[in-house]
Design an enzyme around this catalytic site. Structure first.
Site, mmCIF file in Angstrom:
data_model
loop_
_atom_site.group_PDB
_atom_site.id
_atom_site.type_symbol
_atom_site.label_atom_id
_atom_site.label_comp_id
_atom_site.label_asym_id
_atom_site.label_seq_id
_atom_site.Cartn_x
_atom_site.Cartn_y
_atom_site.Cartn_z
ATOM 1 C CD GLU A 69 -3.005 -1.068 2.254
ATOM 2 O OE1 GLU A 69 -4.089 -1.651 2.095
ATOM 3 O OE2 GLU A 69 -2.721 -0.417 3.299
ATOM 4 C CB CYS A 71 12.432 15.611 5.258
ATOM 5 S SG CYS A 71 12.904 14.544 3.873
ATOM 6 C CD GLU A 114 -4.160 -5.922 2.423
ATOM 7 O OE1 GLU A 114 -4.893 -5.193 3.142
ATOM 8 O OE2 GLU A 114 -2.932 -5.843 2.418
#
Length: 679
Positions: A164, A174, A322
């Protein structure tokens, strides 16, 4: 600027064979949580349930490499051998979704930095910056080690890159990400002057004179330049894709097994541009979980299935990687599934093109963050309804083996979706900041779904040949080339349905001048001089009896025919729905947030006028989809109501011994699959 100044050729490889013999059935397996005695019990129960594949190793990095450069393979060798001996195939994951604690401790700057300057706390999933060269180096080392050891193992039938991607690290602000964003902009635009022109940086005096002055959009998102925001979203998707491609390249170097990663496709906007990503997976795979307070959960999973089919090459089968047997663990009030819902949900995905139904996870965890997430083998064990339904589903998938590899019948309706439109529409200072992209996509999909009219949910740049109707729901970001393609489609005889807030901005997120909806103004024969969002206490009646909330417009006709008008309010007498004849086709425009009843009436008219095919004639409670095998049609009938339904059909059931001679009973909450009689 082009939509993508820098493009990548597809890296997808032709799938040599499906990972399993027949439809795939299984789930994520995390044997590291259990003792070897439990492994043997698990495998015995997998065989009892009909499981033929499991996803292995997703979160195993810290156990496979407990210290930097030191590997412990014994336990992994044992479980892989046990699964193989019992005929269970393996979807082998690279474990990079869960960096080990020693790595995070040694490099505390690896976790993503959010837009408010807060560092992600170690301990979750995907706790790493996608731009970090340090993480990339360590990740590719473990990927290479696993591929060298297991790349030719006969049990490994599929590679599963990370997990995922973007679900926990979709955006990072950052210093490393900022520097990479500046490099990405240089690659896309070439010059800083081109960036300023695209973004309209002169507004508020924020003109840049060097790429190094550009930062990621941090702080209050409402103040972000729309062009910078959209480019950062594009950049973030590209950075995650670059990481996927780096891992996939190692796997493809050392193994000939197909490579995939699990997408997270639903109706709303997505963390990455899946239409781009789909060009780089050998098997398109999806994770899908319904939302507990969604009153139409069954339609949401159908939408996801139609979207996955639209991402798959040549509409080939895809894989449901899933979903859940019951309650997930991450919603506020997690909902157990009703009796029969496990089978109903799984087969709804299969009906729409998935060649399997897999779950997270096999055995319910007793510890860890997701200890209350449902599983194929729940905490209650085999003496449970969930287990009985899992065994029932395994039996059904075995009986449906004849449909493996078969396509879903061709659709005549295409609904165009676009991640960039979703990102842009829901960010910044908009006329109505509470609007959600998914609202219109779900509305129009539902109107045809309840009439058993198949809809392909396609990326915006898809080929439209073969479709009679194309729906553009809040397609906010539209390039000149995309607008021209829709125009050509209509002039050649097609019909387009364009909704409000479509074509409003170009690919740089700049508003198109001359009146809304800029990109489609000439096509629809309508201009909107002013948006008129409705306040929470306001409603507007329509001439067809519908009542509008949230959105209306002040429209002017330029050749279009009025179909529905505003009956009261400040826009009284203006047109809410119009139709414009263009060439051999027609373009409809919907300027209001229509209630479902009004959308239904328009859908009925379009179905009649265009003679759009319905899979069957049935009540809105019955979902009907047909897959096409060499032997003929296989019709899935799914009853989402609590009352029995009958459907006109002839053929034989693939799930039991029933034979239907002109009519099939579909019991409440049940699924009937019919191999149709030849005409």
């Amino acid at each position: 600027m082009a939509r993508r100044a820098v493009t990548r050729p597809s890296t997808r490889r032709e799938l040599p064979a499906w990972p399993t013999d027949g439809l795939s059935f299984g789930g994520d397996y995390n044997p590291e949580q259990w003792s070897p005695e439990v492994w043997r019990e698990d495998v015995r129960l997998m065989r009892e349930a009909g499981v033929n594949i499991v996803t292995l190793g997703v979160f195993s990095w810290g156990l496979l490499e407990p210290r930097e450069g030191e590997f412990e393979w014994g336990w992994f060798d044992e479980i892989i051998g046990l699964l193989h001996e019992n005929g269970i195939a393996i979807d082998l994951a690279t474990p990079t979704a869960a960096p080990p604690s020693w790595l995070l401790h040694a490099h505390p700057d690896l976790p993503p930095l959010d837009a408010h300057g807060e560092r992600e706390t170690p301990g979750g999933r995907l706790g790493w910056c996608p731009s970090s060269p340090v993480f990339r180096e360590h990740a590719l080392r473990i990927v290479r080690a696993i591929a060298e050891r297991y790349g030719d193992h006969p049990a490994v039938k599929l590679w599963h890159v990370s997990n995922e991607l973007g679900g926990g690290n979709g955006r990072c602000h950052c210093e490393v990400s900022t520097a990479r964003f500046q490099e990405w902009l240089r690659e896309q635009y070439g010059t800083i002057e081109a960036v300023n022109a695209a973004w309209g940086s002169a507004f508020w005096g924020h003109t840049f004179t060097a790429f190094e002055q550009i930062t990621t959009p941090t702080g209050d998102a409402r103040k972000t330049n729309p062009g910078r925001f959209l480019d950062f979203e594009r950049f973030s998707s590209d950075e995650l894709l670059e990481h996927y491609l780096a891992e996939a390249a190692v796997l493809r170097e050392l193994s000939d097994r197909p490579v995939t990663t699990n997408l997270m496709v639903g109706a709303g906007g997505h963390v990455v541009d899946y239409s781009d990503w789909a060009q780089h997976v050998d098997v398109v795979a999806n994770d899908h979980y319904t939302i507990v307070d969604d009153p139409l959960r069954q339609q949401d999973l159908s939408f996801a299935g139609d979207r996955m089919r639209g991402l798959a090459v040549d509409r080939k089968p895809w894989l449901l990687m899933e979903h859940s047997t019951g309650a997930p663990s991450w919603q506020e009030r997690n909902r157990a599934k009703a009796p029969g819902e496990i089978v109903r949900n799984a087969l709804a995905h299969v009906a729409r093109g998935s060649d399997g139904a897999m779950f997270f996870q096999w055995r319910a965890s007793t510890a860890g963050t997701e200890q209350f997430h449902s599983a194929m083998l729940p905490h209650a064990g085999t003496a449970s309804r969930v287990w009985r339904e899992i065994v029932q589903l395994g039996d059904a998938l075995q009986k449906l083996k004849p449909i493996a590899g078969s396509p879903v019948e061709p659709a005549k309706v295409a609904l165009l979706v676009d991640e960039e439109s979703a990102w842009s529409l829901q960010q910044g200072l908009k006329p109505h900041r509470a609007l959600r992209y998914a609202r219109e996509t779900r509305l129009w999909h539902r109107a045809f779904w309840q009439r058993q009219v198949l809809v392909d949910v396609l990326p915006v740049d898809s080929d439209l040949e073969g479709y009679d109707l194309v729906i553009l729901p809040t397609l906010f970001v539209v390039s000149d080339a995309q607008a021209a393609r829709i125009d050509a489609f209509v002039r050649a005889g097609g019909t387009a349905l364009v909704t409000y807030l479509s074509g409003v901005v170009d690919e740089t997120n700049r508003v198109r001048g001359g009146g809304y909806p800029g990109a489609f103004r000439d096509l629809i024969g309508v201009t909107t001089e002013e948006f008129r969002p409705l306040q929470t206490y306001e409603t507007v009646r329509l001439s067809d009896g519908g009542v509008v909330t949230d959105w209306s417009e002040d429209t002017n006709l330029h050749g279009a025919e009025p179909i529905v008008t505003y009956a009261d309010g400040d826009s009284a007498g203006r047109v809410a729905v119009s139709r414009n004849t263009v060439g051999d086709g027609a373009a409809w425009y919907v300027s209001a947030m229509l209630p479902f009843e009004s959308a239904e009436r328009l859908a009925d008219r379009l179905i009649d006028e265009l003679a759009l095919p319905r899979a069957v004639e049935a009540s809105p409670a019955v979902e009907a989809v047909r897959r096409v095998t060499p032997e003929g049609g296989v019709l899935f009938l799914i009853n989402h109501s609590d009352a029995d339904e009958t459907v006109a059909v002839s053929g034989e059931s693939l799930l039991d011994d029933a034979v239907f001679d002109g009519e099939a009973l579909v019991p409440a909450g049940a699924v009937v699959v019919v191999r149709e009689a030849a005409l």
